[in-house]
Write an enzyme that holds these catalytic residues in place. Structure first.
Site, PDB file in Angstrom:
ATOM      1  N   TRP A 104       0.822  -1.211   0.000  1.00 23.41           N
ATOM      2  CA  TRP A 104       0.000   0.000   0.000  1.00 23.41           C
ATOM      3  C   TRP A 104       0.854   1.257   0.000  1.00 23.41           C
ATOM      4  O   TRP A 104       0.445   2.278  -0.560  1.00 23.41           O
ATOM      5  CB  TRP A 104      -0.993  -0.001   1.153  1.00 23.41           C
ATOM      6  CG  TRP A 104      -2.064  -1.037   0.985  1.00 23.41           C
ATOM      7  CD1 TRP A 104      -2.342  -2.077   1.823  1.00 23.41           C
ATOM      8  CD2 TRP A 104      -3.001  -1.154  -0.104  1.00 23.41           C
ATOM      9  NE1 TRP A 104      -3.386  -2.825   1.331  1.00 23.41           N
ATOM     10  CE2 TRP A 104      -3.808  -2.285   0.156  1.00 23.41           C
ATOM     11  CE3 TRP A 104      -3.224  -0.419  -1.274  1.00 23.41           C
ATOM     12  CZ2 TRP A 104      -4.822  -2.696  -0.717  1.00 23.41           C
ATOM     13  CZ3 TRP A 104      -4.243  -0.820  -2.131  1.00 23.41           C
ATOM     14  CH2 TRP A 104      -5.023  -1.942  -1.851  1.00 23.41           C
ATOM     15  N   ASP A 174      -1.389   6.720   6.247  1.00 23.09           N
ATOM     16  CA  ASP A 174      -2.490   5.871   5.800  1.00 23.09           C
ATOM     17  C   ASP A 174      -2.750   4.888   6.940  1.00 23.09           C
ATOM     18  O   ASP A 174      -1.958   3.992   7.185  1.00 23.09           O
ATOM     19  CB  ASP A 174      -2.077   5.127   4.521  1.00 23.09           C
ATOM     20  CG  ASP A 174      -3.109   4.084   4.079  1.00 23.09           C
ATOM     21  OD1 ASP A 174      -4.165   3.959   4.743  1.00 23.09           O
ATOM     22  OD2 ASP A 174      -2.849   3.392   3.071  1.00 23.09           O
ATOM     23  N   LYS A 198     -12.083  -1.465   6.814  1.00 24.52           N
ATOM     24  CA  LYS A 198     -11.401  -2.437   7.672  1.00 24.52           C
ATOM     25  C   LYS A 198     -11.879  -2.313   9.120  1.00 24.52           C
ATOM     26  O   LYS A 198     -12.217  -3.304   9.736  1.00 24.52           O
ATOM     27  CB  LYS A 198      -9.887  -2.266   7.593  1.00 24.52           C
ATOM     28  CG  LYS A 198      -9.252  -3.011   6.431  1.00 24.52           C
ATOM     29  CD  LYS A 198      -8.994  -2.165   5.254  1.00 24.52           C
ATOM     30  CE  LYS A 198      -8.430  -2.953   4.079  1.00 24.52           C
ATOM     31  NZ  LYS A 198      -7.870  -2.042   3.079  1.00 24.52           N
TER      32      LYS A 198
END
Ligand SMILES: *Cc1c(COP(=O)(O)O)cnc(C)c1O
Length: 362
Positions: A104, A174, A198
């Site tokens: 990511w 993030d 999530k």
């Protein structure tokens, strides 16, 4: 009909608190006696206004967000933030610093390169992204536009337990896969963002927490929808927001507050991950893939002796009501995502299953 108890270890979208799912189901077609659902209501209605204000207030309360920070509910997922961050915050002549700790962060670096000079201050490739290491040793150029980290590497199973001190350079994180899983000092960050799917709710909304003065950096050529300043000015109601997703974030944050807030959920998350890593470390059949000091409390990655056994493990676990344990296709192995809403009982069931599986297959 009896409801079969399944524990959902999916990495995202992922498990949400049972009571939230049940409340949404009960209110879906008739919201608080309106005679229609919130999905059918105007985003300018007083019903939705109450919802979005509560979602923001809950977020501020849980995370202790200072008043000079905006709380936004945006669309486009965490992936759009990979582009919006450099689009809004790049400064001519200043490098953008990134730590590359997994898939990511690599995706974020790819987008940032479209907007200027990227410097990678840490590259985890040599360890196959199993290590974050000593963040205190990273060289953080004080002339940089910002410093970017991915706090929890969902795919590789590593997590920052300390953040680098970026000095006067805005630190951007993030936090998609560990947002609100533990206590974080928001004032140390220029900006935090997280796709909701999530730990906070369903897909479709992205939480952005940002120091308001940073938003003023944006250049004139950035389209309105892609400017943080637009959404700050309009309090996330510039265009139609993802109302149902925001409503669910409100319910999940209500649930977190009732549970005792982030220090309470942190203790629960530590107990869950300690138990699971304990089971992995206590066996020579299972092998954790992340360096112990940098292990994620949210995504527990591990291997079995062979890929064939991993395949069987996944299939038999599913039959036993433990779903979503297959690792990400890029890294293989197993991954148990044990986000906030995964109860200790789910982790205990998994540990029991692992012991049984080992006994039968070693
Ligand atoms: C899942 C995930 C993303 C991608 O989120 P989208 O909302 O699908 O764009 C980004 N970063 C992290 C850390 C993630 O876990």
């Amino acid at each position: 009909m009896a409801v079969q108890r399944v524990y959902n270890f999916n990495a995202g979208p992922s498990v949400l608190p049972r009571e939230v799912m049940e409340q949404v189901a009960a209110e879906f077609a008739d919201y608080h006696g309106l005679g229609y659902g919130l999905a059918e209501a105007s985003h300018r209605s007083k019903e939705f206004e109450e919802v979005i204000h509560a979602a923001e207030a809950n977020t501020r309360k849980l995370m202790g967000i200072p008043d000079d920070y905006a709380v936004l509910f945006l669309q486009g997922g965490a992936s759009l933030q990979f582009a919006m961050v450099p689009m809004n915050l790049a400064v001519a002549g200043k490098p953008m610093l990134y730590a590359d700790t997994g898939s990511w962060s690599a995706a974020a670096i790819k987008e940032a390169k479209l907007f200027g000079d990227v410097k990678v201050v840490y590259d985890g490739k040599a360890s196959n992204f199993s290590v974050i290491g000593d963040v205190g040793e990273w060289q953080i150029d004080q002339n940089a536009a910002y410093m970017y980290v991915c706090s929890n590497n969902t795919i590789e199973g590593t997590e920052y337990h300390f953040f680098p001190d970026a000095g006067s350079v805005p630190l951007i994180a993030d936090m998609s896969s560990d947002i609100m899983s533990c206590v974080v000092d928001v004032s140390k960050f220029g900006m935090i963002f997280a796709g909701a799917q999530k730990n906070l709710g369903p897909a479709g909304v992205t939480l952005v927490i940002m120091k308001k003065d940073l938003a003023a950096r944006v250049g004139a050529k950035v389209p309105s929808m892609l400017k943080y300043s637009t959404h700050i000015d309009k309090e996330s109601l510039y265009n139609t927001p993802p109302c149902i997703a925001i409503y669910m974030v409100r319910l999940v944050t209500d649930w977190l507050i009732k549970l005792g807030g982030l220090s309470a959920i942190q203790k629960i998350n530590e107990a869950k991950s300690d138990a699971l890593y304990g089971a992995i470390d206590g066996s020579d059949f299972y092998r954790g893939t992340a360096e112990a000091a940098d292990r994620s409390r949210m995504n527990v990655t591990f291997r079995l002796p062979t890929e064939a056994l991993e395949e069987t493990f996944g299939a038999q676990a599913k039959k036993a009501g433990l779903v979503g344990l297959k690792g990400h296709r890029n890294v293989g192995g197993m991954r148990a995502s044990i986000y906030n809403a995964m109860p200790m009982e789910g982790v205990s069931s998994l540990i029991d299953f692992m012991h049984e599986f080992e006994t039968k297959n070693r």
